[in-house]
Scaffold this active site. Structure first.
Site, mmCIF file in Angstrom:
data_model
loop_
_atom_site.group_PDB
_atom_site.id
_atom_site.type_symbol
_atom_site.label_atom_id
_atom_site.label_comp_id
_atom_site.label_asym_id
_atom_site.label_seq_id
_atom_site.Cartn_x
_atom_site.Cartn_y
_atom_site.Cartn_z
ATOM 1 C CB ALA A 211 -0.924 -0.007 1.213
ATOM 2 C CE1 TYR A 212 5.738 5.296 2.910
ATOM 3 C CE2 TYR A 212 7.155 4.048 1.429
ATOM 4 C CZ TYR A 212 6.930 5.160 2.224
ATOM 5 O OH TYR A 212 7.891 6.124 2.329
#
Length: 247
Positions: free
Chosen positions: A150-151
């Site tokens: 996600a990052y």
């Protein structure tokens, strides 16, 4: 060339480790306002001699950030969810928060401040592998994308959104893995390999130099550990117009 004329600098994400270090470096020369979301952190930010300013990337409106950016010369976006709150909050802070800041800069009346966006090394289209990557870089990239997907996704999407904007000047700084080790004042900057980490001290030192480098506009610069003095490495990357952004 760098300019030491005092500036008004606004740091977004002001309670972060890098941001606190940056404020301490800038306040002897510049006027620094530091945006943070919790009133509980006001005293800690004030101790850096920055002016605390409470706003939330998640909850405050774009217009409130535009007001905060009025009359500023440089905005430094150093915010991030830091792995807290899962993928949803990562998107909310690292992507939607960044876009809120972009839109707020566009909403500033008159001269727009220059933006320095702190992103991350290897921020790219996953289908395009940089030509300069070796096998170690490719392995590190694969591990990175698997461990914090996600990052990686939302940092890239924020960067991609920024590079399409033309109404204000911007520079992207893309540090490698961050450590709490004391800074050494040396780094590799520009289009780099990605296996070396970098101390938060040295990231803050690089950001402080970039505040005085409007000629870095339009560049995305990797920042990892290296053997070249930071000012020298940064100057060379800017002079040669090196950018790590490949889309």
């Amino acid at each position: 060339m760098s300019s030491q004329i005092p500036k008004k600098v606004v740091i977004v994400g002001g309670h972060g480790h890098v941001a606190l270090r940056l404020a301490r470096l800038l306040t002897p020369t510049h006027v620094v306002h530091s945006i943070h979301r919790s009133p509980e952190h006001t005293d800690e930010i004030a101790a850096t001699r920055a002016v605390p300013y409470v706003l939330s990337l998640e909850d405050s409106p774009v217009e409130a950030f535009s007001v905060a950016f009025e009359d500023s010369d440089v905005v430094v976006f150093s915010a991030g969810a830091g792995g807290k709150g899962g993928a949803e909050r990562t998107k909310k802070v690292d992507y939607e928060g960044a876009l809120k800041v972009f839109e707020a800069i566009e909403g500033v009346k008159g001269k727009k401040p220059r933006l320095i966006l702190v992103s991350a090394v290897d921020s790219r289209n996953p289908d395009i592998v940089p030509d300069h990557y070796n096998e170690e870089d490719k392995a590190r990239s694969a591990k990175y994308r698997e461990s914090i997907p996600a990052y990686v996704k939302w940092k890239y999407e924020a960067d991609k959104n920024l590079v399409a904007r033309t109404s204000f000047e911007w520079t992207i700084l893309r540090p490698g893995g961050l450590t709490h080790e004391p800074g050494v004042g040396k780094a590799d900057i520009g289009k780099t390999h990605i296996t070396e980490s970098i101390s938060r001290d040295d990231v803050a030192a690089t950001l402080a130099l970039l505040v005085d480098r409007p000629d870095a506009g339009g560049l995305a610069l990797d920042l990892v550990g290296g053997e070249t003095p930071i000012a020298e490495a940064l100057d060379a990357a800017i002079k040669d117009r090196v950018t790590a952004w490949i889309g």
